[in-house]
Design a protein around this motif. Structure first.
Motif, short mmCIF file in Angstrom:
data_model
loop_
_atom_site.label_atom_id
_atom_site.label_comp_id
_atom_site.label_asym_id
_atom_site.label_seq_id
_atom_site.Cartn_x
_atom_site.Cartn_y
_atom_site.Cartn_z
N HIS A 14 -10.42 -54.40 -68.54
CA HIS A 14 -11.46 -53.58 -67.93
C HIS A 14 -10.91 -52.31 -67.30
CE1 HIS A 14 -14.03 -56.99 -68.60
NE2 HIS A 14 -13.22 -57.76 -67.90
N ALA A 15 -9.69 -51.95 -67.63
CA ALA A 15 -9.09 -50.76 -67.01
C ALA A 15 -8.38 -49.92 -68.06
CB ALA A 15 -8.12 -51.17 -65.90
N SER A 71 -4.51 -50.99 -69.04
CA SER A 71 -3.65 -51.89 -68.27
C SER A 71 -4.29 -53.26 -68.13
CB SER A 71 -3.35 -51.28 -66.90
OG SER A 71 -4.55 -50.87 -66.28
N SER A 72 -5.57 -53.36 -68.44
CA SER A 72 -6.23 -54.67 -68.50
C SER A 72 -7.49 -54.50 -69.34
CB SER A 72 -6.59 -55.19 -67.11
OG SER A 72 -7.80 -54.58 -66.68
N ALA A 99 -16.42 -45.70 -68.48
CA ALA A 99 -17.56 -44.85 -68.16
C ALA A 99 -17.40 -43.44 -68.72
CB ALA A 99 -17.75 -44.80 -66.64
N ASP A 100 -16.15 -42.98 -68.84
CA ASP A 100 -15.97 -41.60 -69.32
C ASP A 100 -15.90 -41.53 -70.84
OD1 ASP A 100 -13.51 -42.74 -69.57
OD2 ASP A 100 -12.45 -41.28 -68.32
N GLN A 118 1.22 -50.95 -72.60
CA GLN A 118 -0.24 -50.97 -72.45
C GLN A 118 -0.91 -50.77 -73.81
OE1 GLN A 118 -0.66 -47.75 -69.63
NE2 GLN A 118 -0.84 -49.20 -67.92
N ALA A 151 -7.67 -45.98 -69.20
CA ALA A 151 -7.70 -44.61 -68.69
C ALA A 151 -7.19 -43.66 -69.77
CB ALA A 151 -6.83 -44.50 -67.44
#
Lengths: 160, 408
Positions: free
Chosen positions: B204-205, B201-202, B154-155, B108, B207
């Motif tokens: 838009h993702a 992982s993409s 968002a965070d 990732q 973490a």
């Protein structure tokens, strides 16, 4: 996880993309004991952030201090109405400002977007809200308060 | 004589945005950093910044960024030279190289959300060869600032400073006393991790994720094979009316060559938050202090303790405006009070900065002082560096004197 990852380049076209996004968002839950919220949320924050809590009573307000595992301290100033009227922080890392400002965060970002932000120290006045921040990498402090919610006679200098 | 030239500085007063926070200064001086001869040096320049953003007290250098192991390179000018942070960060919008994104063990891509007091930079961690003078940091983790690869999650909070106008530079050259921007805390898998780093992982993702220290965005100087234990920032002096530009030299290494000895410089040992001590006035009260070339003024104490008046112009609400240039004495020492040395510094009238000035003795109070700043009373920004040689010794390196420290 593997097949999932291989599919990611076109993830946003797939209906289950929303599920993955929801999962990600769940890992960073929304604000709880933020500016303007009820004091009862501080306890929820304590559990969510795995923080320790200390409470001090002042003349006409109460300070609820959360010590985060990261070493950052977040203090909630709560008036006799039970509402959080100010939040301050200090430590090596700036906390999540959405958690600090709650419903006021989006307005803060809208008002400051496109502006060059301070290095070192800064004080920003918005309608009804004052934001003070300072520090450098690995050392931050700051506070934010709602001018309409502070108790009578309260001085911003009392925020620490 | 107009306050217009001052807006891009330390404080944005949103209520007073009409006071000129979106205007360009009428005169813009942009100068290439001077060429240097010695291989462990590069030129420095204080000017109005890239694209005439109108920077006051911004210190810039050019950095050569290359695709690792190749001669495919781009020179990025107007990188803000910052002793208050560590790591190289470049705006995606000015970098035209295809750099490989750093990945974790699961493949990732890594990204980072970096806090600069109020402003935030978001973007992927990429690998690059970073060259300054003859010094090369190979396959260094740097940050690309922007959302081309990954959407800002968002965070990752704070006001995005992710273009030339809002960042005020083409990137940041963080040459502070630390080896990485975060260090051991960001490698923890517990809640003690402050969460600067993300695994994606993409597109838009992304973490929050633990990232080993070796993969974190790192001080380029610490990654050089030689002359890697610190830096010296040497800048010319400025006059009371300010200067349209100031040139200088950034030297790599302390005590490693004939041109970078520590000499008789005063060493300010710093604590784990990079703090030392300033006593004001001389013989008076000690205050926790910061030295930061990336801060564009001297911020100290408040009007009660300095007897300086605040500016009345709306666009200058962050600054002192004494009727005439005022001089003070202060004693700088290590965080434990050792090796005190007294300096004289000046505070000019911020409303008198000429429209073409890029360097000026600007000063203001520390908002929230003293209660909310834990006694932090002095932010020695770029004005401290004028007319001095300022040393930054990097942690965990062998240096003359025990690092990390600042010295002057």
């Amino acid at each position: 996880m593997k097949p999932l990852r291989r599919s990611f380049p076109c993830l946003h076209h797939w209906p289950w993309a929303a599920l993955v996004l929801a999962l990600v968002l769940q890992l960073s839950p929304a604000a709880r004991a933020a500016l303007g919220d009820d004091v009862s949320a501080v306890a929820a924050d304590q559990a969510r952030l795995q923080a320790s809590l200390q409470v001090w009573r002042k003349d006409n307000y109460t300070i609820h201090e959360l010590a985060l595992p990261t070493g950052t301290k977040i203090r909630h100033f709560v008036g006799d109405s039970g509402k959080v009227f100010a939040v301050s922080w200090s430590g090596g890392w700036r906390p999540n400002l959405r958690d600090i400002m709650g419903d006021h965060y989006d307005g803060f970002i809208a008002a400051t977007r496109g502006k060059r932000m301070a290095r070192g120290v800064a004080r920003i006045e918005l309608p009804g809200m004052v934001v003070v921040m300072g520090g450098h990498q690995r050392a931050f402090f700051g506070h934010v308060y709602l001018t309409d919610l502070v108790p009578a006679g309260f001085l911003p200098e009392e925020i620490r | 004589m107009t306050p217009k030239a001052l807006f891009p500085v330390a404080v944005v007063s949103v209520l007073c945005a009409c006071g000129g926070t979106a205007k360009q200064p009428p005169v813009c001086v942009v100068v290439d950093a001077p060429a240097t001869v010695e291989p462990n040096t590069i030129g420095l320049i204080v000017d109005s910044g890239p694209q005439c953003v109108g920077y006051i007290n911004g210190l810039f250098a050019s950095v050569k960024i290359c695709v690792p192991g190749t001669t495919t390179c781009q020179i990025i000018d107007h990188m803000l030279v910052d002793t208050g942070s560590s790591g190289v960060r470049v705006l995606e919008s000015v970098l035209h190289l295809a750099l490989p994104v750093a990945t974790n063990a699961s493949g990732q891509g890594l990204a980072e959300c970096v806090q600069f007091v109020l402003g935030t930079t978001w973007g992927p961690v990429a690998l690059a060869d970073v060259m300054m003078g003859n010094e090369l940091a190979q396959s260094l983790s740097i940050q690309l600032i922007g959302e081309t690869a990954y959407t800002m999650p968002a965070d990752c909070t704070g006001t995005p400073n992710m273009d030339v106008q809002t960042l005020g530079s083409n990137g940041v050259l963080g040459v502070g006393p630390r080896m990485q921007d975060c260090g051991a805390p960001c490698a923890l898998t517990s809640r003690s991790n402050p969460g600067l780093y993300y695994a994606c992982s993409s597109a838009h993702a992304c973490a929050m994720a633990a990232v080993p220290v070796t993969q974190q965005v790192s001080n380029p100087v610490g990654a050089f094979p030689v002359d890697n234990n610190g830096t010296i920032i040497q800048l010319g002096a400025i006059g009371p009316r300010g200067e349209t530009s100031v040139s200088g030299v950034l030297t790599f290494g302390i005590g490693t060559q004939t041109n970078n000895g520590l000499g008789s410089a005063t060493v300010l040992a710093i604590d784990q938050m990079d703090y030392f001590s300033t006593t004001f006035p001389v013989g008076g009260t000690p205050y926790t202090s910061v030295l930061d070339s990336g801060s564009n003024g001297l911020f100290f104490l408040n009007t009660a303790l300095t007897n300086l008046t605040m500016c009345t112009s709306s666009g200058l609400s962050a600054w002192y405006c004494p009727a005439s240039t005022t001089s003070f004495g202060a004693t700088l020492s290590s965080f434990n009070g050792a090796s005190p040395s007294t300096v004289v510094f000046s505070v000019g009238d911020a409303s008198k900065v000429s429209a073409s000035a890029a360097a000026f003795d600007m000063a203001g109070p520390v908002p929230g002082f003293p209660n909310d700043t834990a006694g932090l009373g002095f932010f020695w920004g770029l004005p401290f560096f004028y007319g001095r040689s300022v040393y930054t010794a990097i942690e965990d390196k062998v240096t003359p004197g025990v690092g990390p420290y600042f010295a002057f």
